[in-house]
Structures are given as C-alpha cells and as structure tokens.
Design a protein around this motif. Structure first.
Motif, short mmCIF file in Angstrom:
data_model
loop_
_atom_site.label_atom_id
_atom_site.label_comp_id
_atom_site.label_asym_id
_atom_site.label_seq_id
_atom_site.Cartn_x
_atom_site.Cartn_y
_atom_site.Cartn_z
N TYR A 102 61.00 -16.98 -35.54
CA TYR A 102 60.26 -17.40 -35.63
C TYR A 102 60.19 -17.60 -33.52
N TYR A 103 59.61 -16.86 -32.49
CA TYR A 103 59.56 -16.61 -31.32
C TYR A 103 57.90 -16.42 -30.43
N LEU A 104 58.47 -16.72 -29.43
CA LEU A 104 56.95 -16.79 -27.93
C LEU A 104 57.19 -15.73 -27.65
N GLN A 105 55.72 -14.22 -27.86
CA GLN A 105 56.14 -13.45 -27.16
C GLN A 105 54.78 -14.24 -25.73
N SER A 128 63.27 -17.97 -27.60
CA SER A 128 63.11 -18.45 -29.35
C SER A 128 63.76 -19.71 -28.60
N TRP A 129 62.77 -20.48 -28.66
CA TRP A 129 64.47 -22.14 -28.37
C TRP A 129 64.45 -22.56 -29.40
N GLY A 130 65.54 -22.76 -30.54
CA GLY A 130 65.34 -23.39 -31.94
C GLY A 130 65.12 -24.93 -31.41
N GLU A 131 64.60 -25.56 -32.27
CA GLU A 131 64.77 -27.14 -32.64
C GLU A 131 65.12 -27.61 -33.97
N GLN A 179 65.19 -20.70 -42.20
CA GLN A 179 64.35 -21.00 -41.06
C GLN A 179 65.00 -21.07 -40.25
N ARG A 180 64.01 -20.28 -39.22
CA ARG A 180 64.90 -20.56 -37.70
C ARG A 180 63.16 -20.16 -36.76
N ASP A 181 63.10 -21.78 -36.69
CA ASP A 181 62.13 -22.03 -36.26
C ASP A 181 62.45 -21.89 -34.12
N THR A 239 52.23 -17.35 -28.01
CA THR A 239 51.38 -16.65 -28.82
C THR A 239 52.68 -16.62 -29.68
N LEU A 240 52.54 -17.43 -31.17
CA LEU A 240 53.47 -17.73 -32.04
C LEU A 240 54.12 -16.21 -32.78
#
Length: 273
Positions: free
Chosen positions: A111-114, A19-22, A28-30, A73-74
């Motif tokens: 949100y994470y990248l899996q 998870s690379w927050g931008e 809301q944690r993108d 995938t998100l």
C-alpha cells in the motif's frame, strides 16, 4: 555577534508515492496516513550513512510535528515475484530449497500514499544535533526515500534551518495544495509526538487535542532483530487562510522560497534532493 542557536528544521516530503509502514507483516505491507517516527529517524540515519546495525540512540532525541498539506489517496499494489520463472530462478524457501512450479509465485499486497505532501518540523533540545542533521540532509551519504526505496522525493527535503519559533514557522509556511474555490479557509491536520503545549498554537477546546499510540519508536533497525516501542501521537486541526495554499510543483517551491527569504533572509534556501 554570534548567531542564535538552531531551534529546528523544516522538511518537505512529497513524491508520486510514499509508504510509511506501521504494522507490515509478511505479505501485507501497509502504510500509515502520515510519516511515522521510525520512518523519519530511519531517513535521517540514511543521510548520515549509518548501517542498520548501527545505533540510532542519539536520533531518538529528535521530535517531529507533521503538517498534512495533502493527505493523498491510498493505492494498493498487488505484487508478484517468481511467477513463470524456471525453478532455479524462483524464490528460495526458508529451508534453502526452490519452490515447486505450483507454488513458485509469491504474492503480496503493498500500500502507498499517492500524491501526498507533508511539512515536518524537526526539533530537539540540542542545537548541535539539529545542525548535524541539517548537514547530513544537505549532502546525504545514501539516497533518501519516503518510507520505501521505491518512493524517491520529487522536491527538496530540507527547506530551511530555523533559529526562531518552529511552531510559528510550521504554521505560517505556504501549503503544498491548491486553494479551494468556494471557501476562505482550509482545515489542516497536525500530528506530533509531543503535546501541543507551545504558546504559538492558537487556543482550542481541550478535546481538540486527540491522543493515540503507535508502535513506531525505533530501538534497533538490525535485520532480523528490529525492535520498536510504543509512543504517543497527538493530533489537532487548524483552519488556515485559503490564500496560504501555494499550489503544486514549481509554483509551490517558488512561494516557499519567497516566504523563507522574507522571514529569514540570511538562511539557506531549499536544496535539491
């Protein structure tokens, strides 16, 4: 005979979740779709054992080029804190009070990248800085994670220390993905904080190099005073041979080790995170 100076490092970033927050704000944690510059510098700063109150000015000299081996995938995690707890155990408000029962549950979307995997070329004009970063990544003072503490890596982070052209090494390294059954090549995306101007990049139409911006150049990681600047992101794609797809897990790591030993037999093999 003196060894050639260090030209770069190759990192491998993979794990069940990243998870690379931008642009995360409040509940809301993108996550960005690839490692951010602030996330990578923060990870290396953790390897040095630097606290958030310490400067990272020297690490801002590092440059990063990311190869997206698997985009993943998100995943959305609806996260709750404090629900069903006695009032004295609920989340404390900004005024130092406890929340009432009907507002005790704090929710957030995270949100994470899996199942994503990235290869990162780290370069700089100062070989000594790269050597210090390599040493810190070999023996990190603090545990390292992929953008968020709940996202540990599942494979060695530091693949090798380069003394040759970093761009060629990045392009030639085996891909952490399975080979397609019906095609002879795969389309791979690269992102960089500097233009793709090295001679090692194959020629491409001028409009193939896409430029955009992100607010992830770290100025300070100090709690309550975190500051970031805007920096450019350059993107381009290359079609690479499908036989460069080395598979997943141990199969991928074995292929990387074999490749690195054939290219740089005297260099270090990957180290355990």
């Amino acid at each position: 005979m003196n060894a050639p100076p260090t030209t770069g490092l190759l990192l491998h970033l993979s794990g069940p979740l990243q998870s690379w927050g931008e642009r995360s704000r409040f509940n809301q944690r993108d996550t960005a779709t690839a490692p951010t510059r602030s996330g990578l510098i923060g990870m290396i700063a953790a390897a040095f054992g630097r606290r958030r109150t310490e400067p990272v000015t020297d690490l801002r000299a590092l440059r990063f080029t990311v190869r997206i081996d698997r985009p993943g995938t998100l995943l959305r995690d609806f996260h709750t804190v404090g629900g069903g707890m006695p009032r004295d155990l609920t989340v404390i408000t900004a005024e130092g009070k406890r929340r009432a029962a009907d507002t005790a549950t704090v929710t957030s979307d995270r949100y994470y990248l899996q199942d994503a995997a990235f290869t990162v070329a780290v370069t700089a004009d100062d070989p000594a800085l790269l050597d210090r970063c390599a040493q810190a990544l070999r023996a990190p003072r603090w545990p390292l994670y992929l953008g968020r503490r709940s996202c540990p890596p599942n494979a060695p982070l530091l693949l090798t220390v380069l003394r040759t052209d970093p761009v060629t090494a990045l392009i030639d390294l085996p891909l952490a993905r399975t080979a397609p059954r019906d095609r002879g090549d795969v389309l791979v995306e690269f992102r960089s904080d500097t233009p793709f101007e090295s001679r090692a990049w194959p020629s491409a139409p001028e409009d193939e190099q896409v430029y955009t911006e992100a607010q992830d150049e770290p100025v300070s990681f100090q709690p309550h005073h975190r500051r970031f600047q805007t920096r450019p992101i350059y993107r381009r794609h290359l079609r690479l041979p499908a036989d460069r797809c080395a598979g997943l897990g141990v199969k991928y790591l074995s292929a990387v080790i074999e490749h690195l030993q054939s290219e740089q037999p005297s260099e270090n093999t990957p180290v355990t995170p």
